[in-house]
Design a protein around this motif. Structure first.
Motif, mmCIF file in Angstrom:
data_model
loop_
_atom_site.group_PDB
_atom_site.id
_atom_site.type_symbol
_atom_site.label_atom_id
_atom_site.label_comp_id
_atom_site.label_asym_id
_atom_site.label_seq_id
_atom_site.Cartn_x
_atom_site.Cartn_y
_atom_site.Cartn_z
ATOM 1 N N ILE A 172 0.837 -1.207 0.000
ATOM 2 C CA ILE A 172 0.000 0.000 0.000
ATOM 3 C C ILE A 172 0.866 1.249 0.000
ATOM 4 O O ILE A 172 0.594 2.228 -0.716
ATOM 5 C CB ILE A 172 -0.940 -0.034 1.214
ATOM 6 N N ARG A 173 1.951 1.240 0.795
ATOM 7 C CA ARG A 173 2.849 2.394 0.799
ATOM 8 C C ARG A 173 3.519 2.588 -0.559
ATOM 9 O O ARG A 173 3.684 3.729 -1.026
ATOM 10 C CB ARG A 173 3.898 2.222 1.896
ATOM 11 N N ALA A 174 3.899 1.485 -1.205
ATOM 12 C CA ALA A 174 4.493 1.603 -2.539
ATOM 13 C C ALA A 174 3.498 2.173 -3.544
ATOM 14 O O ALA A 174 3.849 3.017 -4.381
ATOM 15 C CB ALA A 174 4.995 0.232 -3.006
ATOM 16 N N ARG A 175 2.271 1.741 -3.460
ATOM 17 C CA ARG A 175 1.245 2.286 -4.362
ATOM 18 C C ARG A 175 1.021 3.776 -4.086
ATOM 19 O O ARG A 175 0.826 4.573 -5.020
ATOM 20 C CB ARG A 175 -0.057 1.509 -4.213
ATOM 21 N N GLU A 176 1.040 4.152 -2.826
ATOM 22 C CA GLU A 176 0.878 5.566 -2.517
ATOM 23 C C GLU A 176 2.051 6.391 -3.035
ATOM 24 O O GLU A 176 1.862 7.507 -3.557
ATOM 25 C CB GLU A 176 0.720 5.735 -1.005
ATOM 26 N N ASP A 177 3.280 5.861 -2.902
ATOM 27 C CA ASP A 177 4.442 6.580 -3.450
ATOM 28 C C ASP A 177 4.353 6.691 -4.969
ATOM 29 O O ASP A 177 4.692 7.738 -5.546
ATOM 30 C CB ASP A 177 5.730 5.853 -3.056
ATOM 31 N N ARG A 178 3.909 5.632 -5.612
ATOM 32 C CA ARG A 178 3.761 5.668 -7.075
ATOM 33 C C ARG A 178 2.734 6.726 -7.475
ATOM 34 O O ARG A 178 2.974 7.521 -8.406
ATOM 35 C CB ARG A 178 3.332 4.294 -7.570
ATOM 36 N N THR A 219 4.243 10.186 -7.016
ATOM 37 C CA THR A 219 5.170 10.533 -8.095
ATOM 38 C C THR A 219 4.418 10.895 -9.378
ATOM 39 O O THR A 219 4.792 11.845 -10.091
ATOM 40 C CB THR A 219 6.130 9.360 -8.344
ATOM 41 N N ILE A 220 3.382 10.142 -9.677
ATOM 42 C CA ILE A 220 2.572 10.456 -10.868
ATOM 43 C C ILE A 220 1.941 11.840 -10.739
ATOM 44 O O ILE A 220 1.921 12.630 -11.700
ATOM 45 C CB ILE A 220 1.498 9.378 -11.071
ATOM 46 N N ASN A 221 1.452 12.153 -9.559
ATOM 47 C CA ASN A 221 0.839 13.475 -9.359
ATOM 48 C C ASN A 221 1.872 14.591 -9.504
ATOM 49 O O ASN A 221 1.569 15.655 -10.081
ATOM 50 C CB ASN A 221 0.194 13.532 -7.979
ATOM 51 N N GLU A 222 3.092 14.364 -8.998
ATOM 52 C CA GLU A 222 4.129 15.380 -9.158
ATOM 53 C C GLU A 222 4.493 15.568 -10.632
ATOM 54 O O GLU A 222 4.688 16.699 -11.098
ATOM 55 C CB GLU A 222 5.365 14.985 -8.353
ATOM 56 N N GLY A 223 4.612 14.454 -11.373
ATOM 57 C CA GLY A 223 4.893 14.567 -12.796
ATOM 58 C C GLY A 223 3.786 15.298 -13.554
ATOM 59 O O GLY A 223 4.065 16.128 -14.432
ATOM 60 N N MET A 224 2.556 15.010 -13.213
ATOM 61 C CA MET A 224 1.446 15.709 -13.860
ATOM 62 C C MET A 224 1.463 17.197 -13.538
ATOM 63 O O MET A 224 1.185 18.040 -14.406
ATOM 64 C CB MET A 224 0.127 15.074 -13.417
ATOM 65 N N ALA A 225 1.804 17.524 -12.286
ATOM 66 C CA ALA A 225 1.880 18.937 -11.922
ATOM 67 C C ALA A 225 2.987 19.648 -12.705
ATOM 68 O O ALA A 225 2.808 20.786 -13.178
ATOM 69 C CB ALA A 225 2.108 19.071 -10.420
ATOM 70 N N TYR A 226 4.154 18.983 -12.855
ATOM 71 C CA TYR A 226 5.247 19.581 -13.627
ATOM 72 C C TYR A 226 4.848 19.744 -15.099
ATOM 73 O O TYR A 226 5.130 20.782 -15.719
ATOM 74 C CB TYR A 226 6.496 18.715 -13.508
ATOM 75 N N ALA A 227 4.190 18.715 -15.639
ATOM 76 C CA ALA A 227 3.748 18.816 -17.037
ATOM 77 C C ALA A 227 2.729 19.934 -17.210
ATOM 78 O O ALA A 227 2.769 20.682 -18.206
ATOM 79 C CB ALA A 227 3.156 17.477 -17.486
ATOM 80 N N ASN A 228 1.835 20.081 -16.252
ATOM 81 C CA ASN A 228 0.840 21.152 -16.346
ATOM 82 C C ASN A 228 1.476 22.530 -16.237
ATOM 83 O O ASN A 228 0.905 23.511 -16.725
ATOM 84 C CB ASN A 228 -0.207 20.974 -15.256
ATOM 85 N N ALA A 229 2.651 22.601 -15.580
ATOM 86 C CA ALA A 229 3.332 23.894 -15.491
ATOM 87 C C ALA A 229 4.172 24.188 -16.729
ATOM 88 O O ALA A 229 4.324 25.348 -17.122
ATOM 89 C CB ALA A 229 4.212 23.927 -14.229
ATOM 90 N N ILE A 230 4.762 23.158 -17.354
ATOM 91 C CA ILE A 230 5.663 23.366 -18.493
ATOM 92 C C ILE A 230 4.896 23.502 -19.803
ATOM 93 O O ILE A 230 5.204 24.359 -20.644
ATOM 94 C CB ILE A 230 6.689 22.223 -18.574
ATOM 95 N N ILE A 231 3.928 22.665 -20.015
ATOM 96 C CA ILE A 231 3.223 22.646 -21.305
ATOM 97 C C ILE A 231 2.575 23.989 -21.634
ATOM 98 O O ILE A 231 2.709 24.491 -22.762
ATOM 99 C CB ILE A 231 2.201 21.496 -21.315
ATOM 100 N N PRO A 232 1.853 24.641 -20.700
ATOM 101 C CA PRO A 232 1.294 25.958 -21.071
ATOM 102 C C PRO A 232 2.366 26.983 -21.438
ATOM 103 O O PRO A 232 2.165 27.784 -22.364
ATOM 104 C CB PRO A 232 0.528 26.368 -19.804
ATOM 105 N N ALA A 233 3.523 26.963 -20.716
ATOM 106 C CA ALA A 233 4.585 27.915 -21.066
ATOM 107 C C ALA A 233 5.132 27.636 -22.459
ATOM 108 O O ALA A 233 5.381 28.567 -23.253
ATOM 109 C CB ALA A 233 5.706 27.837 -20.021
ATOM 110 N N ALA A 234 5.363 26.361 -22.778
ATOM 111 C CA ALA A 234 5.858 26.018 -24.111
ATOM 112 C C ALA A 234 4.837 26.378 -25.190
ATOM 113 O O ALA A 234 5.202 26.887 -26.273
ATOM 114 C CB ALA A 234 6.196 24.528 -24.171
ATOM 115 N N GLN A 235 3.589 26.131 -24.910
ATOM 116 C CA GLN A 235 2.561 26.498 -25.887
ATOM 117 C C GLN A 235 2.503 28.005 -26.100
ATOM 118 O O GLN A 235 2.340 28.483 -27.233
ATOM 119 C CB GLN A 235 1.213 25.960 -25.421
ATOM 120 N N GLY A 236 2.666 28.779 -25.004
ATOM 121 C CA GLY A 236 2.674 30.231 -25.156
ATOM 122 C C GLY A 236 3.862 30.731 -25.952
ATOM 123 O O GLY A 236 3.733 31.626 -26.805
#
Length: 404
Positions: free
Chosen positions: A251-257, A260-277
């Motif tokens: 369960i702890r491993a699934r929570e860490d996974r 990590t996915i949420n952090e990657g999505m947050a980074y992508a949501n921050a980078i993609i709009p800047a690149a698109q602009g």
């Protein structure tokens, strides 16, 4: 004075009422206590009079001696029956509380459901059973069962319910508590058996509770128990004790996974709009540059067409004008001054290269660190001088010298 004085002249019997006995005995004489049988007889006569019985007096035709009425053998049993009926009728009143409903059974058959208040039913004929319809009853179970992915899980579940139909609750099932326990166990095992263990242990507890509630209510309705569910709570879900540590690690491993996915999505949501602009900005800059180049080219073409029309009308004049404009444009970018030294006339000129804010010419920019001009630049200037001299000789107007 004593009631029995010596001499026998004035004797009074307190039980006989002044010495009278029976139907009219002597006033005088020594009389004893009243007879108990006579007292019972008088009491029975009074009861017979109340109940409508008859009795003949002593001395009548065919009558026996004495003044009492004849006894009736059914008087006392009738009185007892009347008293028993009164007690039976009085015991038929009962009170139904506000939170209860009364189920009336007549000789074991359902008759009606009575509401709160004072009611009367014939005792020994009707049986009234009270059912509380407002109290919330609770039930808790802990079961170990098999999941869809063939794992064992322990589930603790609690149910709260109320009585919706007093008649069904009292008559359709023999033991409502046992019935709801069995129905809850069946519904829980059916839902858990169709769910993976990881869902039961993590995010599927709410879905598990709602599924168990709907299925359990359908079971209770089909049984006709008269029970309405209020809430179903999944108190706890856990793996068996021997493997609980391993499942906690999973369960702890699934929570860490997931983290990590949420952090990657947050980074992508921050980078993609800047690149698109930035990409959109480059596209707009390219479109602006294209439009400016096209507009400039169109302006130059229109200017050339206008000059061509004028050149066709006056070729010599337009040729001279174009030449002067080109020379002015070329020499306007350099601080150097070209003069004709063939004449000894003194010449005076303005130091344009030393004027405030003056810019360096292209020839100055081509000078080296020693301050001398490049030989190629000198050769170019000599060629320009020779060409200008020949042009001045061929042209009647020539180049006007500057000075006074």
């Amino acid at each position: 004075m004593a009631w029995n004085e010596p001499g026998g002249g004035n004797q009074h019997d307190p039980w006989s009422g002044g010495g009278r006995r029976g139907g009219g005995g002597n006033r005088g004489g020594n009389q004893g206590p009243p007879d108990l049988d006579e007292a019972l007889k008088k009491f029975q006569d009074k009861l017979n009079g109340l109940l409508g019985g008859r009795g003949g007096k002593g001395g009548g035709k065919g009558g026996k001696g004495g003044g009492g009425r004849p006894r009736n053998a059914f008087t006392l049993p009738g009185l007892l029956i009347v008293i028993a009926l009164a007690v039976w009728a009085a015991s038929g009143f009962y009170l139904v509380d506000q939170a209860e409903r009364g189920v009336v059974l007549r000789f074991g058959k359902f008759q009606e459901v009575v509401t709160p208040g004072l009611h009367w039913n014939p005792p020994l004929i009707d049986d009234v059973r009270m059912v509380n319809v407002t109290r919330v009853r609770s039930l808790t179970q802990t079961q170990s069962m098999l999941t869809r992915d063939e794992n064992i899980v322990e589930v603790e579940i609690s149910a709260q319910y109320q009585v919706a139909s007093p008649r069904d609750f009292m008559l359709n099932v023999r033991n409502p508590q046992l019935s709801i326990e069995n129905a809850l166990d069946s519904a829980l095992r059916h839902v858990v058996g169709g769910t993976d263990m990881i869902e039961i242990l993590t995010s599927g507890r709410e879905i598990l509770g709602s599924s168990v509630r709907s299925r359990l209510q359908s079971y209770l309705d089909s049984y006709g128990t008269g029970i309405r569910l209020q809430t179903i709570n999944i108190e706890s879900t856990s793996a068996p004790d021997p493997v609980i540590d391993a499942f906690d690690d999973v369960i702890r491993a699934r929570e860490d996974r997931q983290r990590t996915i949420n952090e990657g999505m947050a980074y992508a949501n921050a980078i993609i709009p800047a690149a698109q602009g930035q990409a959109q900005r480059l596209v707009e800059q390219g479109q602006g540059y294209r439009e400016s180049v096209v507009a400039e080219a169109q302006g130059q073409a229109n200017r050339f067409n206008a000059l061509l029309a004028q050149y066709r009308n006056a070729p010599e004049i337009m040729r001279e004008r174009l030449y002067l404009d080109a020379i002015a444009e070329v020499f306007g970018k350099t601080p150097k001054v070209l003069v004709d030294v063939s004449d000894d006339t003194p010449l005076m000129y303005l130091p344009l290269d030393q004027r405030p804010g003056g810019a360096r010419s292209n020839a100055d920019a081509e000078q080296g660190e020693s301050g001398e001009l490049d030989p190629r630049v000198l050769e170019r200037m000599r060629n320009l001088d020779s060409q200008s001299g020949r042009q001045s000789n061929s042209n009647s107007s020539g180049i006007r010298r500057e000075g006074r």
